[in-house]
Write a protein that holds these residues in place. Structure first.
Motif, PDB file in Angstrom:
ATOM      1  N   ILE A 284      -0.961  10.706   0.646  1.00 44.09           N
ATOM      2  CA  ILE A 284      -1.252   9.289   0.385  1.00 44.09           C
ATOM      3  C   ILE A 284       0.049   8.551   0.045  1.00 44.09           C
ATOM      4  O   ILE A 284       0.316   7.451   0.540  1.00 44.09           O
ATOM      5  CB  ILE A 284      -2.270   9.150  -0.767  1.00 44.09           C
ATOM      6  N   GLY A 285       0.872   9.192  -0.786  1.00 42.55           N
ATOM      7  CA  GLY A 285       2.129   8.560  -1.183  1.00 42.55           C
ATOM      8  C   GLY A 285       3.067   8.333  -0.021  1.00 42.55           C
ATOM      9  O   GLY A 285       3.601   7.230   0.166  1.00 42.55           O
TER      10      GLY A 285
ATOM     11  N   ASN B 236       2.432   8.214   3.214  1.00 41.06           N
ATOM     12  CA  ASN B 236       1.903   7.270   4.205  1.00 41.06           C
ATOM     13  C   ASN B 236       1.879   5.846   3.669  1.00 41.06           C
ATOM     14  O   ASN B 236       2.041   4.890   4.434  1.00 41.06           O
ATOM     15  CB  ASN B 236       0.516   7.709   4.662  1.00 41.06           C
ATOM     16  N   LEU B 237       1.702   5.685   2.348  1.00 41.68           N
ATOM     17  CA  LEU B 237       1.836   4.349   1.759  1.00 41.68           C
ATOM     18  C   LEU B 237       3.266   3.836   1.914  1.00 41.68           C
ATOM     19  O   LEU B 237       3.490   2.648   2.193  1.00 41.68           O
ATOM     20  CB  LEU B 237       1.442   4.386   0.281  1.00 41.68           C
TER      21      LEU B 237
ATOM     22  N   ILE C 182       3.549   2.673   5.407  1.00 42.30           N
ATOM     23  CA  ILE C 182       2.807   1.426   5.632  1.00 42.30           C
ATOM     24  C   ILE C 182       3.618   0.245   5.117  1.00 42.30           C
ATOM     25  O   ILE C 182       3.730  -0.794   5.793  1.00 42.30           O
ATOM     26  CB  ILE C 182       1.427   1.492   4.946  1.00 42.30           C
ATOM     27  N   ILE C 183       4.195   0.391   3.924  1.00 40.94           N
ATOM     28  CA  ILE C 183       4.993  -0.693   3.345  1.00 40.94           C
ATOM     29  C   ILE C 183       6.200  -0.990   4.230  1.00 40.94           C
ATOM     30  O   ILE C 183       6.540  -2.158   4.498  1.00 40.94           O
ATOM     31  CB  ILE C 183       5.432  -0.322   1.920  1.00 40.94           C
TER      32      ILE C 183
ATOM     33  N   TYR D 206      -0.712   5.404  10.285  1.00 40.20           N
ATOM     34  CA  TYR D 206      -0.491   5.710   8.874  1.00 40.20           C
ATOM     35  C   TYR D 206      -1.752   5.419   8.049  1.00 40.20           C
ATOM     36  O   TYR D 206      -2.072   6.145   7.099  1.00 40.20           O
ATOM     37  CB  TYR D 206       0.691   4.900   8.343  1.00 40.20           C
ATOM     38  N   LEU D 207      -2.448   4.358   8.409  1.00 43.72           N
ATOM     39  CA  LEU D 207      -3.687   4.024   7.704  1.00 43.72           C
ATOM     40  C   LEU D 207      -4.738   5.110   7.939  1.00 43.72           C
ATOM     41  O   LEU D 207      -5.498   5.469   7.024  1.00 43.72           O
ATOM     42  CB  LEU D 207      -4.200   2.667   8.186  1.00 43.72           C
TER      43      LEU D 207
ATOM     44  N   LEU E 147      -3.839   7.953   5.724  1.00 40.53           N
ATOM     45  CA  LEU E 147      -4.177   7.603   4.349  1.00 40.53           C
ATOM     46  C   LEU E 147      -5.668   7.802   4.096  1.00 40.53           C
ATOM     47  O   LEU E 147      -6.076   8.370   3.075  1.00 40.53           O
ATOM     48  CB  LEU E 147      -3.768   6.154   4.082  1.00 40.53           C
TER      49      LEU E 147
END
Length: 801
Positions: free
Chosen positions: A490-491, A493-494, A497-498, A511-512, A515
């Motif tokens: 999760i970290g 891929n976040l 995403i950012i 990436y979503l 996640l």
């Protein structure tokens, strides 16, 4: 309506054959045939739509003279469920699958350029096969009276199975068949690519459709899981049921395929692998159809279909698809060019390949377990496999679903859910690990310093999550690995995403999806591995029982507006909060079984899951209802109903009709057999008949009467009278429920929804990119919410999902 409906089905087949023939002529250079080919595709879809509308109209019009309508509908069904009932059985479900397949083929006309004849021939061949299945089972066939052989027209139908009388019945099957219909597109393109020797262009054209099929099948799995969770009362959303598994396998293969296609798009590798995966996906779809609709799972699944005369046709088409796919790959194997990928371990190339291997192994493991009833049915194989597999795994001999069923003796068996729980989680953990690092890597290599810097905060978060899990008593290593790994993924891929959002929201789809998958994994660990054990509570009306910090007060057994029985409980949490839980528990005459629907109270952090187990009504111990072999206590007496005794000799000689009940009575250490009876006596003077009750005398002077008999179910109602029996206290009613608390279930639903949303975003992106690439133009994706489906000149992105 039989002639009209059959005419529409036959017309669809004829138009599909016209399309096949015309496209074949196009390939031989006759361009004028293209008009007739496209007309055939559109006409196939048009005739199918008319057939489907006709079927829905028959359901809405209460045409119970149609066998299919009579079997799945009734006058009391709501209009939405009358529509949904049209796909409740085999004929209707194959028809709606063909409808969506026809729609997909129509959408692809003019969209596939030089691939069009090849792709449409493949799609029309599959359409013909589906329509042949529909024709064999014909949903428009009239209802025939078995006794007279004449058409029948009952006043009402048999109605919809109560388990299907659910909101998700309106959504889940159509979404599943949309996924099945879309899954043919990469298959058709792969076959076309092999025949045309065009091993790269097909990827750009098929990728958006592949992602769309993946998203639709994923959504169908979500809806099916939630349906099972709130309706079946088996305590969860995933029970490794064979029908669930059969839809999971094509989805896992599709997941591997779309990642392989991305690698081919950017790096030019995995040409052979992607062609094989595209072929395997649709073979898997039809193999799953065979497993669930051929009747092989009749004793192993809670919701399999009966063959209904299509067993041989299904087997034949699955063999045709499988052998055809294998022969195509053999034919062109040496002709398909190979391009070397990066030899660096820390590269996106390497992690994609490892992910593909892990996903394919998962699909093979689940597919092998799900196929066991078919494999073990091979003569001489079943008993050997039982000895081998039984040493390591729990086997199902046909009695796991129904303990009262007769076990198979010919070697057939299935694998219990524990097989999958032991084999799949370690493989899933590998996928999680690959999702942690893979998105951060470059295609050919990685800057290790930047990689370590990026991993710091996700790693620290994962460590904190693992420690927190241990503090709440998570001790299993696999579960800890899932919690830590999923949090880590999760970290990372976040982070991606950012970073990627700066270039536009259309680039975050992959990436979503990662996640969402990671969130779902955390929810699955919490709700499965660390749910509280199911505990049964037996509560009388007005009484309260407590467990897991909740108080359960039984308000009694009630009927709703539809006369369905339910156990009414008031649940309080000890902090002032309360709610009513009403799990359904009633006998359904249509199914001949008891319906048990759970009550679920969902909160942010956990679900309170209440399954109905049973209801014992208030009893008078002096008036017991007993089946053969059943016993009870009546005051100082223990008694067992042994069997009926019908005095046939007296009846044959013109005497009264007499039925006795042999009862074994135990009293003060002694046993005696008594026989209270009922007889029908005819008054010789008037000829009138009346019933006489012949009582038996119990030890101590009391009497035992036979009040009622139920010869069909072999049951009796007895009544004891006399001192000590007339004033026995009533036994109060009791409601029996099974209670469990499931933490983090909401993460499962949120995660899957987020993943599917990511897939939908990826569909739009790949569609826009594909159009630009095939037009020979650079790609520019919009950064705002407004979408323009044209192509524009701009630099092509270097990477990203």
């Amino acid at each position: 309506m039989y002639p009209l409906g059959t005419f529409l089905i036959v017309t669809s087949i004829a138009m599909a054959l016209l399309a096949i023939t015309s496209y074949a002529l196009v390939l031989r250079g006759q361009r004028l045939a293209l008009l007739y080919a496209r007309l055939g595709v559109y006409a196939t879809f048009g005739a199918l739509m008319m057939a489907w509308i006709l079927l829905i109209t028959l359901f809405l019009a209460h045409r119970f003279d149609i066998d299919y309508v009579n079997n799945y509908s009734s006058r009391d069904l709501e209009p939405f469920f009358k529509v949904a009932a049209s796909w409740a059985g085999q004929p209707g479900s194959f028809l709606i699958w063909a409808v969506f397949g026809g729609a997909t083929a129509a959408l692809l006309v003019r969209q596939t350029k030089h691939f069009e004849p090849y792709v449409q021939i493949i799609m029309m061949v599959v359409q013909v096969a589906l329509l042949v299945f529909v024709l064999i089972m014909n949903p428009f066939a009239p209802l025939i009276d078995a006794a007279t052989g004449l058409p029948a027209n009952p006043a009402d139908g048999r109605g919809l199975n109560p388990l299907l009388h659910n909101f998700w019945m309106i959504i889940h099957p159509p979404v599943l068949f949309i996924g099945y219909a879309l899954a043919i597109v990469p298959f058709a393109f792969a076959v076309s690519a092999i025949i045309r020797r065009d091993y790269d262009t097909w990827v750009a054209r098929a990728l958006p459709w592949t992602i769309a099929a993946w998203a639709a099948l994923g959504l169908a799995l979500l809806l099916g899981g939630y349906w099972a969770y709130e309706t079946l009362g088996w305590g969860g959303y995933w029970g490794w049921d064979p029908v669930e598994n059969s839809s999971l396998v094509p989805w896992v293969i599709l997941t591997a395929l779309l990642h392989g296609m991305l690698l081919q798009r950017f790096q030019g590798g995995l040409r052979k692998t992607n062609l094989a995966l595209a072929l395997a996906t649709y073979v898997g779809v039809f193999y799953a159809t065979f497993l669930t609709r051929s009747g092989v799972y009749a004793n192993f699944s809670v919701h399999s279909f009966v063959a209904e005369g299509i067993y041989e046709a299904l087997v034949g088409f699955v063999i045709f698809l499988t052998l055809g796919s294998i022969l195509l790959m053999i034919w062109r194997w040496r002709d398909i060019p190979v391009r070397a990928l990066s030899d660096k371990f820390f590269s996106r190339d390497s992690f994609f390949i490892l992910g593909l291997i892990a996903l394919v192994v998962i699909a093979l493991v689940v597919g092998f377990g799900t196929s066991m009833p078919v494999i073990s049915a091979i003569p001489g194989v079943g008993h050997t496999l039982q000895g081998w597999m039984g040493a390591s795994f729990e086997l199902d001999d046909g009695t796991l679903m129904d303990p009262n069923a007769q076990p198979f003796t010919d070697g057939r068996f299935s694998l219990a859910p524990s097989f999958y729980k032991r084999t799949v989680p370690p493989l899933g953990a590998v996928v999680i690990v690959l999702m942690i690092v893979g998105p951060l890597l470059g295609w050919r290599d990685a800057n290790m310093r930047n990689l370590v810097r990026t991993l710091r905060w996700p790693a620290l978060t994962a460590l904190v999550a693992a420690i927190a899990a241990m503090l709440i008593d998570v001790r299993d290593l696999i579960s800890l690995a899932y919690v830590a790994g999923a949090t880590f993924a999760i970290g990372t891929n976040l982070v991606m995403i950012i970073r990627t959002l700066r270039s536009g929201w259309l680039r975050i789809g992959g990436y979503l999806a990662h996640l969402g998958f990671s969130l779902a994994m955390i929810g699955m660990v919490g709700s499965s591995a660390y749910a509280t054990p199911e505990q049964q509570l037996v509560v009388a009306p007005g009484e309260t029982a407590s467990i897991y910090g909740y108080d359960f007060t039984f308000n009694g057994y009630q009927l709703d507006a539809e006369q369905r029985g339910m156990l009414d409980f008031t649940v309080t949490d000890g902090q002032g909060g309360s709610y009513n839980a009403r799990p359904f528990l009633y006998f359904n005459p249509q199914m001949g079984s008891t319906i048990q629907t759970p009550s679920i109270h969902s909160m942010l952090y956990q679900d309170v899951y209440i399954s109905p187990v049973g209801y014992d009504p208030e009893e008078n111990p002096a008036r017991p209802i007993l089946g053969e072999g059943q016993g009870t206590r009546m005051g100082p007496y223990e008694m067992v109903f042994m069997q009926f005794n019908l005095d046939t000799a007296a009846m044959n000689n013109g005497g009264p009709i007499r039925v006795g009940a042999k009862v074994l009575v135990s009293y003060e250490g002694e046993q005696i057999e008594l026989e209270p009876a009922i007889q029908v006596v005819t008054d010789e003077a008037t000829g009138d008949q009346h019933i006489e009750f012949i009582a038996a005398t119990l030890p101590g002077g009391q009497t035992l009467n036979l009040v009622e008999v139920d010869p069909t179910n072999r049951m009796v109602l007895l009544e004891g009278k006399g001192p000590g029996l007339d004033d026995l206290p009533l036994v109060p009613a009791k409601g029996v429920i099974a209670v469990s608390v499931k933490p983090l279930v909401i993460f499962v639903w949120i995660g899957i929804v987020v993943g599917i949303l990511g897939g939908m975003i990826a569909v739009v992106r790949r569609y826009l990119e594909g159009r630009a690439v095939l037009a020979g133009q650079p790609i520019r994706l919009p950064k705002g919410l407004a979408l323009r489906f044209g192509t524009h000149r701009a630099p092509q992105p270097a990477n990203g999902d």
